[in-house]
Design a protein around this motif. Structure first.
Motif, mmCIF file in Angstrom:
data_model
loop_
_atom_site.group_PDB
_atom_site.id
_atom_site.type_symbol
_atom_site.label_atom_id
_atom_site.label_comp_id
_atom_site.label_asym_id
_atom_site.label_seq_id
_atom_site.Cartn_x
_atom_site.Cartn_y
_atom_site.Cartn_z
ATOM 1 N N LEU A 271 0.839 -1.194 0.000
ATOM 2 C CA LEU A 271 0.000 0.000 0.000
ATOM 3 C C LEU A 271 0.875 1.246 0.000
ATOM 4 O O LEU A 271 1.752 1.389 0.847
ATOM 5 C CB LEU A 271 -0.907 0.007 1.235
ATOM 6 C CG LEU A 271 -1.701 1.300 1.484
ATOM 7 C CD1 LEU A 271 -2.808 1.451 0.443
ATOM 8 C CD2 LEU A 271 -2.268 1.319 2.906
ATOM 9 N N GLU B 170 -3.904 5.479 -0.723
ATOM 10 C CA GLU B 170 -5.235 5.084 -0.269
ATOM 11 C C GLU B 170 -5.781 3.940 -1.119
ATOM 12 O O GLU B 170 -5.550 3.889 -2.334
ATOM 13 C CB GLU B 170 -6.184 6.285 -0.317
ATOM 14 C CG GLU B 170 -5.785 7.413 0.630
ATOM 15 C CD GLU B 170 -6.795 8.539 0.655
ATOM 16 O OE1 GLU B 170 -7.738 8.507 -0.179
ATOM 17 O OE2 GLU B 170 -6.661 9.430 1.509
ATOM 18 N N SER C 253 -8.976 0.439 -0.957
ATOM 19 C CA SER C 253 -10.076 -0.207 -0.243
ATOM 20 C C SER C 253 -10.195 -1.660 -0.679
ATOM 21 O O SER C 253 -9.859 -2.021 -1.811
ATOM 22 C CB SER C 253 -11.397 0.524 -0.495
ATOM 23 O OG SER C 253 -11.769 0.439 -1.859
ATOM 24 N N LEU D 218 -7.007 -7.279 10.410
ATOM 25 C CA LEU D 218 -6.107 -6.940 9.314
ATOM 26 C C LEU D 218 -4.682 -7.241 9.753
ATOM 27 O O LEU D 218 -4.225 -6.757 10.786
ATOM 28 C CB LEU D 218 -6.249 -5.465 8.949
ATOM 29 C CG LEU D 218 -5.434 -4.961 7.750
ATOM 30 C CD1 LEU D 218 -5.992 -5.555 6.453
ATOM 31 C CD2 LEU D 218 -5.467 -3.434 7.694
ATOM 32 N N VAL E 187 -0.908 -6.685 9.017
ATOM 33 C CA VAL E 187 -0.086 -5.722 8.267
ATOM 34 C C VAL E 187 1.333 -5.694 8.821
ATOM 35 O O VAL E 187 1.592 -6.121 9.941
ATOM 36 C CB VAL E 187 -0.690 -4.302 8.331
ATOM 37 C CG1 VAL E 187 -2.051 -4.266 7.669
ATOM 38 C CG2 VAL E 187 -0.781 -3.817 9.774
ATOM 39 N N THR F 25 4.359 -0.579 8.728
ATOM 40 C CA THR F 25 3.395 0.514 8.555
ATOM 41 C C THR F 25 4.054 1.876 8.782
ATOM 42 O O THR F 25 4.943 2.026 9.619
ATOM 43 C CB THR F 25 2.222 0.358 9.535
ATOM 44 O OG1 THR F 25 2.741 0.192 10.870
ATOM 45 C CG2 THR F 25 1.386 -0.854 9.180
ATOM 46 N N ALA G 109 -6.654 2.244 9.125
ATOM 47 C CA ALA G 109 -7.516 1.226 8.521
ATOM 48 C C ALA G 109 -8.913 1.365 9.116
ATOM 49 O O ALA G 109 -9.070 1.397 10.344
ATOM 50 C CB ALA G 109 -6.967 -0.169 8.787
ATOM 51 N N SER H 227 -12.480 3.076 12.883
ATOM 52 C CA SER H 227 -11.100 3.217 12.417
ATOM 53 C C SER H 227 -10.084 2.765 13.451
ATOM 54 O O SER H 227 -10.309 2.874 14.658
ATOM 55 C CB SER H 227 -10.812 4.677 12.033
ATOM 56 O OG SER H 227 -11.683 5.110 11.002
ATOM 57 N N LEU I 9 -8.065 1.808 3.516
ATOM 58 C CA LEU I 9 -6.685 1.930 3.982
ATOM 59 C C LEU I 9 -6.094 3.267 3.571
ATOM 60 O O LEU I 9 -6.394 3.797 2.495
ATOM 61 C CB LEU I 9 -5.842 0.799 3.383
ATOM 62 C CG LEU I 9 -6.350 -0.641 3.601
ATOM 63 C CD1 LEU I 9 -5.562 -1.605 2.737
ATOM 64 C CD2 LEU I 9 -6.262 -1.027 5.062
ATOM 65 N N SER I 10 -5.195 3.770 4.428
ATOM 66 C CA SER I 10 -4.522 5.024 4.126
ATOM 67 C C SER I 10 -3.127 5.012 4.738
ATOM 68 O O SER I 10 -2.972 4.708 5.928
ATOM 69 C CB SER I 10 -5.325 6.216 4.667
ATOM 70 O OG SER I 10 -4.653 7.430 4.425
ATOM 71 N N ILE J 49 0.379 -5.303 3.282
ATOM 72 C CA ILE J 49 -0.880 -5.935 3.687
ATOM 73 C C ILE J 49 -0.748 -7.438 3.446
ATOM 74 O O ILE J 49 -0.752 -7.908 2.308
ATOM 75 C CB ILE J 49 -2.079 -5.377 2.895
ATOM 76 C CG1 ILE J 49 -2.061 -3.842 2.886
ATOM 77 C CG2 ILE J 49 -3.376 -5.916 3.475
ATOM 78 C CD1 ILE J 49 -2.165 -3.204 4.247
#
Length: 505
Positions: free
Chosen positions: A200, A203, A205, A228, A230, A233, A239, A250, A278-279, A284
């Protein structure tokens, strides 16, 4: 034309063919890239006399072998000893140790009370694509130990499954460890437990919903927890989950995290669909759909893989992931892709050495997990003009069993469960077909038989564990290790078990 002339013409053709058959070179004659040959008398007669596997009989006897008639502890012990010692569908245990799975059963038994989810990771080749076999095993075991949901799935699914419909959009790029020349690989080895991940940058989804496919199992149709998985990060990674039972909720990681993180959303009620937004920047590794407590089974198909790639995965990522996920059993279902290229014992030995390294690797990254190897199915290909078992496949299967047991892993013999040599031909010709016309892969119905056979064999081991909780361990050990195959005396039961002689219902 007169009938007599027609008869003479046919007779002359047969005679000419007979002469050609006799004088034709045994190895055939090569014409371009093709070899023309006649079957020898021995080959023709062996085809006629070849024992045909009766699939219905094999499956019927298989089903009957699971049925234990309620009775005394003596009767129950006799059944379990016979099953674990001589049933072709049994799970073979290292050192013939019937307690090998006890620690696993203890955890599974107490999952509800502890409000825990313990996981089984099922790696395999294309035989388990689309959640085949895995979904049947998952449904049956969740019926015993509790649990719901489809388990762990990748953010971007390359092959659709029976159990889930999903899509992804935005700044996600998929990287995978295995594949062909078009495969996009990362510049590192942090692929995660699914052996592929989505990077990622920005952004994106992920939307998902329970499948309406008729092959989707009941317990996979609802979930009450989403998570999730991950790694690496960025600061402020965010998320958000929206589903049909909650508004958007969130999770934010304020600081950068180099290791693996598990973000969990607990839902107030069962859900059947959702979207994760996701941002930021992150690797992931997948997302999970589970129930409140019990077990989960994760399906990880690796098309074209022989099971020798795991040592190329980052150990820290794998260990952290298995710890966070509470993975307590790892199933490795491989051998078919290598069987097609095995020509001699040396090839088998080389393959076994590679697999030994994989099992050692899993012992290192998942030290609390039990490992179980499922061998290859029977597979057919044209050998001297007729479809029969791939040469060396029976030897490979036997060697895989010995290797797994020597490395402290359990083994389930799929090849013999099907009926052994040349059984695949009959699975293909069965009505309805239980295997496809490539003589390699199971049909949906065939996969159901395979998945249920394994799940029932696993259940037998569990039922024996439950029975032994009521009996004196020394008496059970003496009986299971005795030379007398299946007998235990009533006097011995009374002497060693005192008041624990109630009837098993």
């Amino acid at each position: 034309m007169k009938a007599s002339k027609i008869f003479l013409f046919i007779l002359s053709v047969i005679l000419i063919m007979g002469v050609v058959w006799v004088v034709f070179p045994q190895g055939g004659i090569k014409v371009g890239g093709t070899t023309l040959r006649f079957a020898s008398y021995e080959e023709a007669s062996s085809s006629i006399n070849e024992e045909v596997v009766d699939v219905d009989k094999v499956l019927s006897e298989l089903e009957q072998s699971f049925n234990m008639i309620p009775g005394s502890h003596q009767d129950s012990l006799r059944f379990f000893k016979k099953f674990l010692k001589s049933n072709s569908n049994r799970i073979w245990l290292p050192n013939d140790d019937y307690t090998y799975l006890d620690s696993l059963f203890y955890l599974f038994d107490n999952a509800k009370e502890e409000d825990k989810i313990y996981r089984i990771m099922h790696y395999g080749d294309s035989q388990i694509e689309m959640d085949r076999i895995s979904s049947i095993v998952r449904e049956h075991l969740q019926g015993i130990f509790g649990g719901n949901g489809n388990g762990l799935v990748p953010a971007i699914q390359s092959v659709s499954t029976y159990s889930l419909v999903q899509s992804a959009s935005g700044a996600l790029t998929r990287f995978t460890l295995i594949g062909d020349s078009t495969t996009v690989r990362a510049d590192h080895n942090r692929y995660g437990v699914m052996t592929h991940f989505s990077q990622l940058y920005g952004e994106a989804s992920i939307s998902f919903r329970v499948s309406k496919n008729s092959n989707c199992q009941e317990r996979a149709k609802k979930f009450s927890e989403v998570a999730l998985l991950v790694g690496n990060t960025s600061p402020g990674f965010k998320a958000s989950l929206r589903c049909d039972t909650i508004r958007t909720e969130s999770k934010v990681l304020k600081n950068a995290v180099q290791g693996v993180s598990l973000l969990i959303w607990e839902l107030p009620a069962y859900a059947s669909r959702g979207t994760i937004t996701l941002s930021g920047s992150a690797e992931i590794y997948g997302f999970l759909m589970d129930g409140e407590s019990g077990i989960a089974l994760d399906n990880a198909p690796l098309r074209g893989c022989s099971g020798t790639i795991f040592t190329r995965l980052n150990k820290n990522v794998m260990k952290q992931s298995f710890d966070l996920l509470d993975t307590r059993m790892i199933i490795l279902q491989f051998g078919g892709n290598r069987a097609v290229s095995v020509r001699n014992e040396k090839h088998i030995s080389n393959y076994l050495r590679q697999l030994e390294k994989q099992i050692d690797y899993f012992h290192e990254v998942a030290p609390e997990a039990q490992i179980l190897f499922i061998g290859p199915s029977d597979m057919g290909r044209s050998v001297d003009g007729r479809i029969s078992t791939i040469p060396m496949l029976p030897d490979l299967n036997d060697s895989l069993k010995v290797m797994a047991l020597n490395k402290g892993a359990a083994y389930w013999d799929l090849f013999n469960m099907m009926g052994g040599e040349n059984s695949m031909v009959r699975w293909v010709k069965h009505s309805p077909p239980l295997a496809s016309s490539d003589y390699i892969h199971f049909t949906t119905r065939g996969a159901e038989h395979v998945g249920m056979a394994f799940a029932r064999a696993f259940e037998v081991c569990y039922n024996f564990y439950k029975l032994r909780q009521e009996l004196d361990p020394e008496m059970v050990s003496a009986y299971m290790n005795s030379e007398d195959p299946f007998e235990v005396s009533s006097a011995e039961m009374m002497e060693n078990n005192n008041d624990k002689t109630s009837v098993v219902e």
